[in-house]
Design a protein around this motif. Structure first.
Motif, PDB file in Angstrom:
ATOM      1  N   TYR A 129      65.250 122.882 121.242  1.00 21.62           N
ATOM      2  CA  TYR A 129      66.258 122.788 121.441  1.00 21.62           C
ATOM      3  C   TYR A 129      67.405 123.578 122.113  1.00 21.62           C
ATOM      4  O   TYR A 129      68.040 123.537 122.909  1.00 21.62           O
ATOM      5  CB  TYR A 129      66.938 122.076 120.156  1.00 21.62           C
ATOM      6  N   ARG A 133      70.582 124.017 125.132  1.00 18.74           N
ATOM      7  CA  ARG A 133      71.766 124.706 124.819  1.00 18.74           C
ATOM      8  C   ARG A 133      72.336 125.812 126.082  1.00 18.74           C
ATOM      9  O   ARG A 133      71.619 126.388 126.417  1.00 18.74           O
ATOM     10  CB  ARG A 133      72.045 125.040 123.514  1.00 18.74           C
ATOM     11  N   TRP A 144      79.785 111.272 125.038  1.00 17.15           N
ATOM     12  CA  TRP A 144      80.231 110.793 123.734  1.00 17.15           C
ATOM     13  C   TRP A 144      81.408 110.857 123.324  1.00 17.15           C
ATOM     14  O   TRP A 144      81.931 109.692 122.572  1.00 17.15           O
ATOM     15  CB  TRP A 144      79.071 111.037 122.696  1.00 17.15           C
ATOM     16  N   GLY A 177      73.576 115.115 112.133  1.00 17.17           N
ATOM     17  CA  GLY A 177      73.484 115.547 113.540  1.00 17.17           C
ATOM     18  C   GLY A 177      74.730 115.132 114.421  1.00 17.17           C
ATOM     19  O   GLY A 177      74.672 114.602 115.527  1.00 17.17           O
ATOM     20  N   ILE A 201      72.399 121.251 113.209  1.00 20.01           N
ATOM     21  CA  ILE A 201      71.563 122.398 113.177  1.00 20.01           C
ATOM     22  C   ILE A 201      72.055 123.478 114.303  1.00 20.01           C
ATOM     23  O   ILE A 201      71.914 124.697 114.398  1.00 20.01           O
ATOM     24  CB  ILE A 201      70.205 122.273 113.451  1.00 20.01           C
ATOM     25  N   ASP A 227      69.948 121.884 108.349  1.00 16.88           N
ATOM     26  CA  ASP A 227      68.894 121.265 108.747  1.00 16.88           C
ATOM     27  C   ASP A 227      68.926 119.957 107.950  1.00 16.88           C
ATOM     28  O   ASP A 227      68.733 119.924 106.647  1.00 16.88           O
ATOM     29  CB  ASP A 227      67.726 121.976 108.506  1.00 16.88           C
ATOM     30  N   VAL A 228      69.368 119.000 108.588  1.00 19.50           N
ATOM     31  CA  VAL A 228      69.281 117.369 107.983  1.00 19.50           C
ATOM     32  C   VAL A 228      67.689 117.306 107.323  1.00 19.50           C
ATOM     33  O   VAL A 228      67.652 115.913 106.864  1.00 19.50           O
ATOM     34  CB  VAL A 228      69.990 116.558 109.024  1.00 19.50           C
ATOM     35  N   PHE A 243      74.564 109.057 114.820  1.00 16.68           N
ATOM     36  CA  PHE A 243      74.792 108.568 116.199  1.00 16.68           C
ATOM     37  C   PHE A 243      73.836 109.231 117.015  1.00 16.68           C
ATOM     38  O   PHE A 243      73.675 110.431 117.342  1.00 16.68           O
ATOM     39  CB  PHE A 243      75.995 108.786 116.704  1.00 16.68           C
ATOM     40  N   ASP A 244      72.781 108.756 117.552  1.00 22.01           N
ATOM     41  CA  ASP A 244      71.713 108.971 118.467  1.00 22.01           C
ATOM     42  C   ASP A 244      71.148 110.277 117.921  1.00 22.01           C
ATOM     43  O   ASP A 244      70.931 111.274 118.516  1.00 22.01           O
ATOM     44  CB  ASP A 244      72.530 109.050 119.859  1.00 22.01           C
ATOM     45  N   ALA A 245      70.772 110.342 116.620  1.00 17.64           N
ATOM     46  CA  ALA A 245      70.447 111.485 116.005  1.00 17.64           C
ATOM     47  C   ALA A 245      69.108 111.471 115.164  1.00 17.64           C
ATOM     48  O   ALA A 245      68.800 112.602 114.489  1.00 17.64           O
ATOM     49  CB  ALA A 245      71.452 112.528 115.212  1.00 17.64           C
TER      50      ALA A 245
HETATM   51  C1  LIG Z   1      71.191 113.407 120.843  1.00 23.69           C
HETATM   52  S1  LIG Z   1      72.261 114.576 119.899  1.00 23.69           S
HETATM   53  C2  LIG Z   1      73.586 113.658 119.104  1.00 23.69           C
HETATM   54  C3  LIG Z   1      74.823 114.543 118.709  1.00 23.69           C
HETATM   55  C4  LIG Z   1      76.048 113.844 118.262  1.00 23.69           C
HETATM   56  N1  LIG Z   1      75.667 112.594 117.066  1.00 23.69           N
HETATM   57  C5  LIG Z   1      76.789 113.023 119.183  1.00 23.69           C
HETATM   58  O1  LIG Z   1      77.065 111.815 119.292  1.00 23.69           O
HETATM   59  O2  LIG Z   1      77.138 113.750 120.296  1.00 23.69           O
HETATM   60  C6  LIG Z   1      71.353 115.009 118.537  1.00 23.69           C
HETATM   61  C7  LIG Z   1      72.009 115.927 117.680  1.00 23.69           C
HETATM   62  O3  LIG Z   1      70.912 116.297 116.623  1.00 23.69           O
HETATM   63  C8  LIG Z   1      71.062 117.684 116.144  1.00 23.69           C
HETATM   64  N2  LIG Z   1      69.803 118.220 115.366  1.00 23.69           N
HETATM   65  C9  LIG Z   1      68.701 117.812 115.873  1.00 23.69           C
HETATM   66  N3  LIG Z   1      67.680 118.291 114.682  1.00 23.69           N
HETATM   67  C10 LIG Z   1      68.457 118.773 113.880  1.00 23.69           C
HETATM   68  C11 LIG Z   1      68.336 119.054 112.316  1.00 23.69           C
HETATM   69  N4  LIG Z   1      66.903 119.224 112.023  1.00 23.69           N
HETATM   70  N5  LIG Z   1      69.181 119.192 111.604  1.00 23.69           N
HETATM   71  C12 LIG Z   1      70.614 119.054 111.876  1.00 23.69           C
HETATM   72  N6  LIG Z   1      70.973 118.737 113.220  1.00 23.69           N
HETATM   73  C13 LIG Z   1      70.018 118.487 114.108  1.00 23.69           C
HETATM   74  C14 LIG Z   1      71.244 118.352 117.340  1.00 23.69           C
HETATM   75  O4  LIG Z   1      71.523 119.546 117.374  1.00 23.69           O
HETATM   76  C15 LIG Z   1      71.925 117.410 118.295  1.00 23.69           C
HETATM   77  O5  LIG Z   1      73.278 117.804 118.152  1.00 23.69           O
END
Ligand SMILES: C[S@@+](CC[C@H](N)C(=O)[O-])C[C@H]1O[C@@H](n2cnc3c(N)ncnc32)[C@H](O)[C@@H]1O
Length: 350
Positions: A129, A133, A144, A177, A201, A227-228, A243-245
């Motif tokens: 990831y 960035r 978004w 996320g 994260i 870390d979710v 959302f998309d996460a």
């Molecule tokens: C596709 S993006 C969606 C972001 C946000 N929901 C939006 O609509 O803009 C996915 C997000 O999940 C986060 N993410 C990925 N793995 C994660 C983890 N294990 N713990 C927390 N966040 C995480 C990424 O950093 C990213 O910001």
């Protein structure tokens, strides 16, 4: 022997595909340097358009050549003026969610990782990831934030019966996320009786989320780098959103189990995902499918595989999503249409 007519037909299709690839790059440039916004003011010569946007005429003229011959701009030879039709401006300019120009930047950003991606085909593994960035965070935000501004309250939240009223009374909300946090900031501003927390994260995303909350003067929202996959089960939340996460997580099963444990008994988990079938054959006629399988390959799947994760991919589809939700402990799942045709809203409860 190959049918020459079909070869010719496919050649035409391929030309369209390659042209689309080039135009995606040019739309990205036009968006970044402000040419679409400049063109909105009305027809202009290449010099006038370059002056409006503060750019070099020679570059603008060449760009316009592609824009005109592809049908994005129109051209009047007598006056040597270029015009962006109002209907095209509707999809390439402005701050509404209908502005599709930011998607071009995301596609080109994904393309900048092709060398590494190609070696993943041979060697396995993924792309972390952090390699995406900060541009990925900016592109996600750019795309978004417009969607949240236009559709979050009136579309996504209102799709769930009774939810706006609950938020109005005062509930606890968690976003998984959360990225740059615009969704939670909008809801926190709209529903001051409720409290909101966003977890991500990505440190750059959380910094942006906190900054925006401060600029909005909000005291009912907070953001944490978490870390979710290891969500605390206390305190409980009445509403959990993602959302998309979920599909790009290393361990989506652990995230969903954590969300289920953290959900209050009568709470709701809203998972916004992409509207596809888990069966490839059922996606063939879906016009979004080639692009989203591609997004998956160029980002969502390798970020998970980089961590030895499950690599579900963007197109994991409704059937598999339902299986994951059931396994995580959700007893009831309803799938609603979202205000965007390419998304679904999964409403999961105990
Ligand atoms: C596709 S993006 C969606 C972001 C946000 N929901 C939006 O609509 O803009 C996915 C997000 O999940 C986060 N993410 C990925 N793995 C994660 C983890 N294990 N713990 C927390 N966040 C995480 C990424 O950093 C990213 O910001």
């Amino acid at each position: 022997m190959a049918n020459p007519d079909l070869v010719k037909q496919f050649g035409v299709k391929l030309l369209g595909i390659y042209t689309g690839g080039v135009l995606t790059q040019l739309i990205d440039i036009g968006y970044q340097v402000g040419l679409f916004e400049a063109a909105k003011t009305g027809p202009a010569t290449s010099q006038e358009l370059a002056d409006r946007a503060g750019l070099k005429e020679r570059y603008v003229r060449e760009w316009l050549g592609s824009m005109v011959t592809s049908g994005i701009f129109s051209y009047t030879p007598a006056s040597r003026t270029y015009a962006l039709p109002e209907e095209h401006a509707a999809l390439l300019t402005g701050n509404a969610h209908t502005n599709a120009a930011p998607t071009s930047r995301m596609i080109n950003h994904f393309g900048s990782h092709l060398q590494r991606l190609t070696s993943c085909f041979r060697e396995g593994g993924g792309i972390s990831y952090s390699a995406y960035r900060p541009v990925f965070t900016q592109c996600m935000d750019d795309t978004w934030r417009r969607i949240y501004d236009g559709l979050l309250v009136s579309g996504f939240i209102s799709a769930v019966k009774g939810l706006p009223a609950m938020l109005g009374k005062g509930i606890r909300v968690m976003d998984i996320g959360c990225g740059t946090g615009h969704a939670m900031n909008i809801l926190a501003r709209e529903f001051p009786q409720s409290t909101f927390v966003g977890y991500d994260i990505a440190e750059d995303a959380i910094a942006g989320a906190r900054e925006e909350a401060k600029s909005f003067g909000l005291t009912n929202v907070s953001f944490e780098v978490v870390d979710v996959a290891a969500l605390p089960s206390d305190p409980k939340f009445d509403l959990i959103t993602a959302f998309d996460a979920i599909h790009d997580q290393r361990a989506p099963d652990a995230v969903l189990e954590g969300a289920c444990r953290a959900l209050a008994l009568d709470g709701a988990f809203l998972m916004i995902e992409f509207k596809f079938s888990s069966r490839l054959e059922e996606n063939i006629s879906n016009p979004f499918a080639p692009m989203y399988y591609g997004f998956s390959l160029m980002h969502c799947m390798p970020v998970s595989l980089a961590l030895d994760g499950q690599g579900l991919g963007t197109v994991w589809g409704e059937q598999l999503a339902r299986q994951y939700l059931a396994k995580a402990g959700f007893g009831s799942v309803t799938v609603l249409d979202s205000p965007r045709p390419q998304n679904s809203i999964f409403v999961a409860r105990h």
